[in-house]
Design an enzyme around this catalytic site. Structure first.
Site, short mmCIF file in Angstrom:
data_model
loop_
_atom_site.label_atom_id
_atom_site.label_comp_id
_atom_site.label_asym_id
_atom_site.label_seq_id
_atom_site.Cartn_x
_atom_site.Cartn_y
_atom_site.Cartn_z
N GLN A 224 -0.73 -2.93 8.74
CA GLN A 224 0.60 -3.02 8.14
C GLN A 224 1.23 -4.39 8.41
OE1 GLN A 224 1.31 1.58 9.50
NE2 GLN A 224 3.18 0.46 9.08
N ARG A 371 6.80 7.03 11.18
CA ARG A 371 7.87 7.09 10.19
C ARG A 371 9.26 7.09 10.84
NH1 ARG A 371 7.16 9.91 4.29
NH2 ARG A 371 8.27 8.26 3.22
N CYS A 372 9.47 6.13 11.72
CA CYS A 372 10.80 5.98 12.28
C CYS A 372 10.93 4.60 12.87
CB CYS A 372 11.05 7.03 13.35
SG CYS A 372 10.59 6.57 15.00
N GLU A 742 12.08 5.92 6.02
CA GLU A 742 11.82 6.87 7.09
C GLU A 742 12.93 7.88 7.31
OE1 GLU A 742 11.85 3.34 9.30
OE2 GLU A 742 9.88 3.71 10.11
#
Ligand code: MCN
Ligand code: CUN
Length: 796
Positions: A224, A371-372, A742
């Site tokens: 990423q 996802r945060c 997110e």
């Protein structure tokens, strides 16, 4: 010349739900993922993993593996050590074993690699490697790790005499103590946020290709953040940075799993350098679940000081984090427990204090922010569970209690109890929209009726505000590299364009939305703009995509570079229109003469002029780069409301409705935003209802396959009712956007759990830890006791 201003929606600008351009290749099976990369002469690598969670390595005998026909190389930690690569630095200032030398420290740890003609030969040869282990007692939770006679997991570290990694604190201790002295009531809560895994469909992998002739190392990999990887390879492997090219091709989901550096990447790179041939490593599902970046695994407890009229006076929080064997959290390096101190940002609370302790255990390392934005999920979960508990203790309505403690619209900018500065939001309005949509009053009546018949209905509310867009470089860095992002825009002479950024989409749709920002700023139709990311030889330097930072940071850079282009185009327009620059006005896609609006030139005509008819002394061409260092984080807000019915005989609970009100400022592409919210809500539902990775008392990982680690299918997934009517533009973002990627995964879990707890109100049960499995609910109903704080150890 009579060009007219354009209709922004028609050219795919801001607010257009244009279809995702990348999906064209994805749904045709024409995506180009790391495993699709096939190079001439390519070899395949497989990893031998430790069967034991904690053991001393007495010897490794690789002779039988070497003897297998088709095997080219067997790598062990000892060989890595000769290159100073047996250990590597982590993003959180710790070290992590690449291949084990002295000990194995978790089940599934990388011990050796075999590189062979095909993956099957490599796998078979791995099984012929003989490792003589001397088993040591495993530590499977922080409490075991803290016992005075606990074995020291990290005996490789000089001066490490126990298993504590850090003690960290933030907030105002004295002020918080005073708040508790003044409290009429103190409400307490203790819970565990279980270990979970981002579990993208595509596992991690790399294809390393070192060319001895050109001295160039090209690595295709599932990352990423390709630029950070390039810098890390340059520093760790001591290769010149210009000779390293990292390419992130299409990524089949990241969700945070693809931020850290993994041993497989490092070994495939060294193998390619040694063999001078391309080496591919593709992780299997069990390898992914058992060894790469897990998330959460945190124990939280805290208390809230309350005045009897409902005012929150202060909060104390403590967390014990189980980091596994290496502290390799992917986060801004100086924040030991991520941005957990974003807790309670939406509430007007005078004082708060957070203490955090990190502990080594014999589990896989990671602590990625699944996802945060770096532990915000845990923070928001605790916050909303605590708020519900406090409202119940006070006997005040859930919704009302939130409303009276929210930061009000005219309180911005607001200093949060832990010191962040939030700048905008309409919290009460979002709540109102949600309550109206779920028909709150009516549901409460239905619920009371149902109770009379013995049926258990419940309603759960959760709110979240997330610090997205790390970050401004004053406060955020990764190993000293300051956080900002970039965009480069080249307008071709026919008015078409190519845009590159330092971010890297993993499914979020950047190829679609970045073009929309350019369309908005320049009036060039989005379809005329190609977007490229992920190749460090062509893309400008950026910190990558995670923590929903792309729109807040790279997206802002896209707007800023477009504005630089527009400034030059204005000069070209003045030249073409034969007026001075001050007399030129701009409307979407067109410059015109202020005093004669019918005289104008299009942006495309300006582009052509940049190559064919520029004014004397002007540098030809129409391209530019912008680096954007955001002044602050962006602070989206959301309210999620769930209703459930719980079956008292079985503990099974069904979602009746779920309403989501998200305010992420200006929406670039409403359809993509809704997709992001639905995906996040589904992950939230999964965490709340079914997912966790547990370990038995012997340190065996339970949850290393999809029989044990569950993903919701379309069948289980509830329907969602999304609301977009509240829009509070971000005051410092050039197009007013805030991150969204997110939010739903961050705020969602507490809404589900709060709904089940609300249904069980009559039982007096205060907490059931996630996942809220039917047997846990049944236990709570039957024995009227909390099912919480339980270390996730299975004895069966
Ligand atoms: N967007 C928009 N308007 C806004 C905000 C965002 O139209 N006001 C669009 C963006 O332009 C982008 C998408 O929504 O196309 C998400 O944007 P953003 O919130 O900036 O998040 P990022 O692009 O930085 O994505 C990261 C975020 C993270 S950290 C995880 S984890 C996650 C997520 O995105 N992983 C995902 N969503 C995912 N979605 C998919 N399909 N796959 C993943 O791996
Ligand atoms: Cu927070 S998981 Mo995402 O940052 O890649």
């Amino acid at each position: 010349m009579t060009t007219q201003a354009l209709d922004e929606i028609k050219i795919g600008g801001l607010g257009s739900s244009r279809k995702r351009v990348e999906d064209d290749r994805f749904i045709r099976g024409k995506g180009n993922y790391t495993d699709d990369v096939v190079l001439p002469g390519m070899l395949h690598m497989e990893i031998l993993r430790s069967p034991l969670p904690h053991a001393r390595i007495k010897s490794i005998d690789t002779s039988k593996a070497w003897a297998v026909p088709g095997v080219h190389l067997v790598l062990t930690g000892e060989m890595m050590a000769t290159r100073n690569l047996a250990w590597m630095p982590t993003l959180s200032y710790d070290t992590q074993a690449v291949l084990a030398t002295d000990k194995v420290r978790f089940q599934g740890q990388e011990v050796a690699c075999v590189i062979a003609d095909d993956p099957y030969i490599a796998k078979d040869a791995c099984e012929l490697i003989e490792v003589d282990y001397e088993a040591l007692p495993p530590i499977v939770n922080p409490w075991q790790g803290l016992e005075p006679d606990a074995p020291v997991i990290r005996d490789d570290k000089v001066g490490q005499d126990g298993n504590v990694i850090y003690n960290w604190e933030v907030g105002d201790k004295a002020g918080t103590d005073r708040a508790f002295e003044q409290a009429d009531l103190v409400s307490k809560l203790e819970l565990h946020y279980p270990r979970s895994h981002p579990s993208p469909i595509e596992c991690c992998g790399s294809v390393a290709d070192f060319n001895r002739a050109t001295q160039k190392l090209t690595v295709y990999m599932t990352t990423q953040a390709p630029h950070i990887i390039r810098a890390a390879v340059a520093m760790v492997a001591e290769l010149p940075e210009q000779m390293i090219r990292i390419i992130s091709p299409d990524i089949g989901g990241g969700f945070g799993n693809k931020v850290p550096v993994y041993p497989g990447y490092v070994c495939s790179i060294l193998a390619s350098i040694l063999l001078e041939r391309p080496v591919k490593w593709i992780e299997d599902k069990t390898g992914n679940l058992i060894s790469t970046g897990f998330a959460r695994d945190i124990y939280l407890k805290g208390e809230m000081a309350l005045r009897k009229d409902g005012k929150i006076l202060g909060v104390r929080m403590h967390t014990d984090a189980d980091h596994g064997a290496f502290f390799s959290d992917a986060q801004p390096s100086k924040f030991k427990i991520g941005l957990m101190h974003s807790a309670f940002a939406a509430y007007d609370i005078p004082a708060a204090h957070l203490t955090a302790r990190g502990v080594y255990t014999n589990k896989a390392p990671g602590g990625v922010a699944y996802r945060c934005s770096f532990r915000v999920t845990e923070a928001m979960f605790f916050q909303e569970r605590m708020v519900q508990a406090a409202a119940a203790d006070l006997g005040i309505d859930q919704a009302e209690f939130r409303r009276m403690n929210f930061v009000r619209d005219d309180d911005f900018p607001h200093r949060t109890p832990f010191g962040f500065l939030t700048d905008s939001g309409q919290y009460a309005k979002c709540l109102d929209v949600g309550l109206k949509a779920i028909d709150y009053e009516n549901f409460r009546k239905e619920q009371a009726e149902a109770r009379k018949q013995g049926r258990l209905l419940g309603l759960g509310i959760s709110t979240m505000t997330e610090p997205l867009g790390a970050g401004n470089s004053r406060e955020y860095d990764i190993l000293g590299i300051k956080m900002f992002d970039s965009a480069e825009l080249k307008i071709h002479m026919t008015g078409k364009a190519i845009l590159r950024t330092g971010a890297k989409s993993q499914g979020q749709g950047h190829e679609t939305t970045w073009a929309q920002i350019v369309a908005h700023e320049l009036g060039i139709p989005a379809d005329d703009i190609t977007v490229e990311e992920g190749d460090t030889d062509t893309a400008p330097f950026g910190m990558g995509t995670y923590a929903s930072r792309s729109t807040p940071v790279a997206g802002a850079a896209v707007a800023m570079v477009s504005r630089k282009i527009r400034a030059k185009a204005r000069k070209l327009a003045a030249h073409l229109l034969e007026v001075s620059e001050e007399d030129v006005e701009w409307e979407l896609g067109r410059f015109y003469v202020r005093s004669a609006p019918q005289r104008g030139v299009s942006i495309q005509e300006c582009a052509m002029a940049a190559y064919s008819n520029m004014p004397d002394g002007m540098e030809p061409g129409l391209e530019n780069t912008a680096y954007y260092d955001p002044p602050n984080l962006t602070w989206p807000f959301a309210v999620y409301i769930v209703t459930v019915e719980v079956d008292r005989e079985t503990g099974v609970w069904d979602v009746l409705r779920m309403v989501a009100v998200d305010d992420c400022g200006v929406r670039i592409n409403p359809m993509i935003v809704e997709g992001q919210i639905m995906g996040g809500l589904t992950e939230a539902y999964a965490m709340a209802s079914m997912q966790f990775i547990t370990f038995d008392a012997d340190g065996n990982c339970v949850g290393s396959n999809y029989m044990d680690y569950l993903l919701p299918s379309a069948w289980e997934t509830p329907g969602y009712e999304l609301h977009s009517e509240v829009v509070t533009p971000c005051p410092h973002h050039p197009i007013g956007a805030k991150g969204i990627g997110e939010c739903a995964a961050v705020g969602g879990p507490a809404a589900f759990v709060n709904a089940v707890m609300d249904a069980l109100e009559e039982t007096g049960v205060r907490n059931i830890d996630m996942p809220v499995l039917p047997d846990r609910v049944w236990e709570a109903i039957t024995y009227r006791r909390d099912v919480s704080g339980a270390p996730p150890i299975r004895q069966d």
